[in-house]
Design a protein around this motif. Structure first.
Motif, mmCIF file in Angstrom:
data_model
loop_
_atom_site.group_PDB
_atom_site.id
_atom_site.type_symbol
_atom_site.label_atom_id
_atom_site.label_comp_id
_atom_site.label_asym_id
_atom_site.label_seq_id
_atom_site.Cartn_x
_atom_site.Cartn_y
_atom_site.Cartn_z
ATOM 1 N N GLU A 90 0.832 -1.205 0.000
ATOM 2 C CA GLU A 90 0.000 0.000 0.000
ATOM 3 C C GLU A 90 0.869 1.258 0.000
ATOM 4 O OE1 GLU A 90 -3.747 1.693 -0.475
ATOM 5 O OE2 GLU A 90 -3.028 -0.350 -0.701
ATOM 6 N N GLU A 91 1.983 1.213 0.720
ATOM 7 C CA GLU A 91 2.913 2.345 0.699
ATOM 8 C C GLU A 91 3.461 2.549 -0.714
ATOM 9 O OE1 GLU A 91 3.472 4.454 3.129
ATOM 10 O OE2 GLU A 91 2.361 3.320 4.619
ATOM 11 N N ARG A 107 2.026 1.720 -3.535
ATOM 12 C CA ARG A 107 0.949 2.237 -4.392
ATOM 13 C C ARG A 107 0.736 3.732 -4.179
ATOM 14 N NH1 ARG A 107 -4.791 2.622 -4.931
ATOM 15 N NH2 ARG A 107 -5.135 2.370 -2.705
ATOM 16 N N ASN A 108 1.009 4.204 -2.975
ATOM 17 C CA ASN A 108 0.795 5.617 -2.657
ATOM 18 C C ASN A 108 2.050 6.472 -2.816
ATOM 19 O OD1 ASN A 108 -1.952 5.355 -2.043
ATOM 20 N ND2 ASN A 108 -1.468 4.576 -0.016
ATOM 21 N N THR A 109 3.067 5.924 -3.438
ATOM 22 C CA THR A 109 4.298 6.673 -3.644
ATOM 23 C C THR A 109 4.187 7.525 -4.908
ATOM 24 O OG1 THR A 109 5.577 4.932 -2.565
ATOM 25 C CG2 THR A 109 6.799 6.467 -3.959
ATOM 26 N N SER A 115 -2.257 2.018 -10.245
ATOM 27 C CA SER A 115 -3.087 3.207 -10.373
ATOM 28 C C SER A 115 -3.580 3.356 -11.808
ATOM 29 C CB SER A 115 -2.318 4.459 -9.945
ATOM 30 O OG SER A 115 -1.170 4.619 -10.742
#
Length: 176
Positions: free
Chosen positions: A101-102, A104-106, A130
């Motif tokens: 999840e980290e 994906r959110n980078t 994404s």
């Protein structure tokens, strides 16, 4: 109970109603389930309880985050989880999910992949994206899922070869 489970499944499948797959029908479905008695506050409380981690897991997550490889000009983020770590941490939490999840959110990352290697030669991949390409990458390796979240399992690859092929396929799909 059924209404609650339908909402939970819908939230999981749409990554919290955030993917392109989310439509007004999806939102109406959730609203209908709320009308039938499901409670978002209860669902979120259970989600937060499941997501709690021990201090040991938080330290391990920090180690994982330091090992992330950013490839394809930062569009692909990859983490490798070897067997020793799977064996140690899986009883407490899925090691891949600690980092995925980290990833994906980078900023700049469009596809994140967690790869686990096992002593019997099995290699698994978990993908989050994404852009709608995760399913196509997984399908290339005989796996499945959907455009934003998918996975695969192979037994006839070495890690370095698989990493190179994943990178090649991701690059091709990102550049279409």
């Amino acid at each position: 109970a059924a209404a609650t489970h339908i909402i939970e499944a819908t939230l999981a499948d749409t990554l919290g109603l955030t993917t392109e797959a989310t439509t007004s029908q999806t939102v109406h479905l959730v609203a209908d389930m709320l009308d039938k008695g499901a409670k978002m506050s209860d669902i979120d409380s259970r989600r937060r309880e499941v997501m709690k981690k021990s201090a040991d897991l938080i330290h391990y997550k920090g180690e994982l985050l330091q090992r992330i490889e950013f490839l394809l000009d930062g569009k692909l983020a990859l983490i490798h989880i070897p067997w020793g770590e799977i064996e140690k941490y899986s009883p407490h939490y899925n090691p891949t999910m600690l980092a995925l999840e980290e990833l994906r959110n980078t900023e700049g990352v469009e596809i994140s992949i967690g790869i686990k290697t096992y002593p019997d030669g099995k290699i698994t991949g978990k993908l989050r994206a994404s852009k709608p390409i995760a399913g196509d990458i997984a399908a290339h390796f005989g796996g499945g899922g959907h455009a934003y979240a998918s996975g695969f399992k192979v037994t006839d690859w070495q890690y370095d070869e698989l990493k190179n092929e994943v990178t090649k396929v991701a690059n091709e799909l990102l550049n279409q």
